[in-house]
Design a protein around this motif. Sequence first.
Motif, PDB file in Angstrom:
ATOM      1  N   VAL A   4      -6.714 -21.757 -12.077  1.00 42.80           N
ATOM      2  CA  VAL A   4      -6.581 -20.749 -12.830  1.00 42.80           C
ATOM      3  C   VAL A   4      -7.410 -19.887 -12.892  1.00 42.80           C
ATOM      4  O   VAL A   4      -8.507 -20.250 -13.223  1.00 42.80           O
ATOM      5  CB  VAL A   4      -5.655 -21.125 -14.176  1.00 42.80           C
ATOM      6  CG1 VAL A   4      -5.299 -19.798 -14.827  1.00 42.80           C
ATOM      7  CG2 VAL A   4      -4.618 -21.964 -14.102  1.00 42.80           C
ATOM      8  N   GLN A   6      -8.767 -15.838 -13.966  1.00 44.32           N
ATOM      9  CA  GLN A   6      -8.501 -14.504 -14.882  1.00 44.32           C
ATOM     10  C   GLN A   6      -9.669 -13.558 -14.381  1.00 44.32           C
ATOM     11  O   GLN A   6     -11.090 -13.842 -14.552  1.00 44.32           O
ATOM     12  CB  GLN A   6      -8.533 -14.827 -16.298  1.00 44.32           C
ATOM     13  CG  GLN A   6      -7.468 -15.525 -16.828  1.00 44.32           C
ATOM     14  CD  GLN A   6      -7.565 -15.962 -18.434  1.00 44.32           C
ATOM     15  OE1 GLN A   6      -7.893 -17.107 -18.733  1.00 44.32           O
ATOM     16  NE2 GLN A   6      -7.741 -14.713 -19.225  1.00 44.32           N
ATOM     17  N   CYS A  23      -3.747 -12.844 -14.444  1.00 43.85           N
ATOM     18  CA  CYS A  23      -3.888 -14.321 -14.301  1.00 43.85           C
ATOM     19  C   CYS A  23      -3.405 -14.668 -12.883  1.00 43.85           C
ATOM     20  O   CYS A  23      -2.250 -14.328 -12.731  1.00 43.85           O
ATOM     21  CB  CYS A  23      -3.224 -15.131 -15.329  1.00 43.85           C
ATOM     22  SG  CYS A  23      -3.151 -16.964 -15.220  1.00 43.85           S
ATOM     23  N   TYR A  25      -2.781 -18.051 -10.120  1.00 45.99           N
ATOM     24  CA  TYR A  25      -2.624 -19.650 -10.076  1.00 45.99           C
ATOM     25  C   TYR A  25      -2.812 -20.005  -8.730  1.00 45.99           C
ATOM     26  O   TYR A  25      -2.390 -19.341  -7.708  1.00 45.99           O
ATOM     27  CB  TYR A  25      -1.637 -20.379 -10.886  1.00 45.99           C
ATOM     28  CG  TYR A  25      -0.483 -19.691 -10.169  1.00 45.99           C
ATOM     29  CD1 TYR A  25       0.017 -18.685 -10.669  1.00 45.99           C
ATOM     30  CD2 TYR A  25       0.110 -20.769  -9.400  1.00 45.99           C
ATOM     31  CE1 TYR A  25       1.348 -18.385 -10.002  1.00 45.99           C
ATOM     32  CE2 TYR A  25       1.356 -20.303  -8.545  1.00 45.99           C
ATOM     33  CZ  TYR A  25       2.086 -19.276  -9.257  1.00 45.99           C
ATOM     34  OH  TYR A  25       3.386 -18.784  -8.495  1.00 45.99           O
ATOM     35  N   TRP A  35      -0.053 -18.471 -21.877  1.00 43.43           N
ATOM     36  CA  TRP A  35      -0.995 -17.839 -22.194  1.00 43.43           C
ATOM     37  C   TRP A  35      -1.461 -18.402 -23.548  1.00 43.43           C
ATOM     38  O   TRP A  35      -0.273 -18.279 -24.613  1.00 43.43           O
ATOM     39  CB  TRP A  35      -0.641 -16.219 -22.276  1.00 43.43           C
ATOM     40  CG  TRP A  35      -0.667 -15.648 -20.991  1.00 43.43           C
ATOM     41  CD1 TRP A  35       0.062 -15.475 -19.908  1.00 43.43           C
ATOM     42  CD2 TRP A  35      -2.101 -14.902 -20.741  1.00 43.43           C
ATOM     43  NE1 TRP A  35      -0.558 -14.713 -19.002  1.00 43.43           N
ATOM     44  CE2 TRP A  35      -1.609 -14.334 -19.368  1.00 43.43           C
ATOM     45  CE3 TRP A  35      -3.223 -14.924 -21.224  1.00 43.43           C
ATOM     46  CZ2 TRP A  35      -2.870 -13.743 -18.710  1.00 43.43           C
ATOM     47  CZ3 TRP A  35      -4.332 -14.218 -20.541  1.00 43.43           C
ATOM     48  CH2 TRP A  35      -4.155 -13.907 -19.114  1.00 43.43           C
ATOM     49  N   SER A  73       1.024 -14.584  -9.441  1.00 47.48           N
ATOM     50  CA  SER A  73       0.356 -14.184 -10.873  1.00 47.48           C
ATOM     51  C   SER A  73       1.073 -14.358 -11.879  1.00 47.48           C
ATOM     52  O   SER A  73       2.503 -14.622 -11.799  1.00 47.48           O
ATOM     53  CB  SER A  73       0.072 -12.628 -10.602  1.00 47.48           C
ATOM     54  OG  SER A  73       1.377 -11.999 -10.452  1.00 47.48           O
ATOM     55  N   ASN A  75       0.745 -12.160 -15.184  1.00 50.23           N
ATOM     56  CA  ASN A  75      -0.098 -11.198 -16.028  1.00 50.23           C
ATOM     57  C   ASN A  75       0.568 -11.062 -17.515  1.00 50.23           C
ATOM     58  O   ASN A  75       1.553 -11.124 -17.613  1.00 50.23           O
ATOM     59  CB  ASN A  75      -0.139  -9.903 -15.277  1.00 50.23           C
ATOM     60  CG  ASN A  75      -1.064 -10.018 -13.844  1.00 50.23           C
ATOM     61  OD1 ASN A  75      -1.668 -10.983 -13.761  1.00 50.23           O
ATOM     62  ND2 ASN A  75      -1.241  -9.064 -13.228  1.00 50.23           N
ATOM     63  N   CYS A  91      -5.399 -17.953 -19.735  1.00 45.62           N
ATOM     64  CA  CYS A  91      -4.313 -18.486 -19.191  1.00 45.62           C
ATOM     65  C   CYS A  91      -4.408 -19.674 -18.904  1.00 45.62           C
ATOM     66  O   CYS A  91      -5.586 -20.287 -18.676  1.00 45.62           O
ATOM     67  CB  CYS A  91      -4.111 -17.487 -17.755  1.00 45.62           C
ATOM     68  SG  CYS A  91      -2.675 -17.936 -16.847  1.00 45.62           S
ATOM     69  N   GLY A 104      -8.153 -20.828 -17.742  1.00 47.95           N
ATOM     70  CA  GLY A 104      -8.753 -19.858 -16.773  1.00 47.95           C
ATOM     71  C   GLY A 104     -10.107 -19.557 -17.757  1.00 47.95           C
ATOM     72  O   GLY A 104     -10.393 -20.216 -18.713  1.00 47.95           O
TER      73      GLY A 104
END
Lengths: 113, 115
Positions: A4, A6, A23, A25, A35, A73, A75, A91, A104
């Motif tokens: 992950v 960020q 974010c 993955y 989150w 993503s 976000n 994340c 992340g």
Amino acid sequence: AQSVSQHNHHVILSEAASLELGCNYSYGGTVNLFWYVQYPGQHLQLLLKYFSGDPLVKGIKGFEAEFIKSKFSFNLRKPSVQWSDTAEYFCASPSSNTGKLIFGQGTTLQVKP
Amino acid sequence: DAGVTQSPTHLIKTRGQQVTLRCSPKSGHDTVSWYQQALGQGPQFIFQYYEEEERQRGNFPDRFSGHQFPNYSSELNVNALLLGDSALYLCASSPETGYGNYGYTFGSGTRLTVV
């Protein structure tokens, strides 16, 4: 390997500005994403989570996130930030078939009054 | 109130020493996981305990060990401390599930400084 990431490490906004934290993955199969927020001196708190279904997820404190499979993503967004949103945001995703969370690097959000 | 209690909140140790960190899980939770959060980084998984046994382990050396007691509380032990072990150590508890993280509750952490 599952990961992950960020890409925003430090974000500074004025109150009432809109927020979007990225974010991404990198793994296939079933996707579960979270989150978390960590206010200064406090514990990690879950903001929202995606398991399946509607890709637009609503969380606490007015936050939402959109899962976009084609972009890998998830976000995090908020239309209007407040000074009290100053915190670190992470994340995370659970590793397949295990109990561990993969986080992340985190994004530090500073909101100026 | 996090529901997960960690002690101590802060700790300063010297290189080469040993340290024990403690965690009491949220009521009703029987699975405990430990994470290391270095400055400016996301938490990294150390290991997870369930039924008093280590169930999963991350990429940490054997200097990191743990224990879970019958009341589900847990300890993290680190031997032969290095400067690089300075970090915030987080404990997370959850009810036991197949994926184990749907109900994770985190403690506020123990800030360990190695000098």
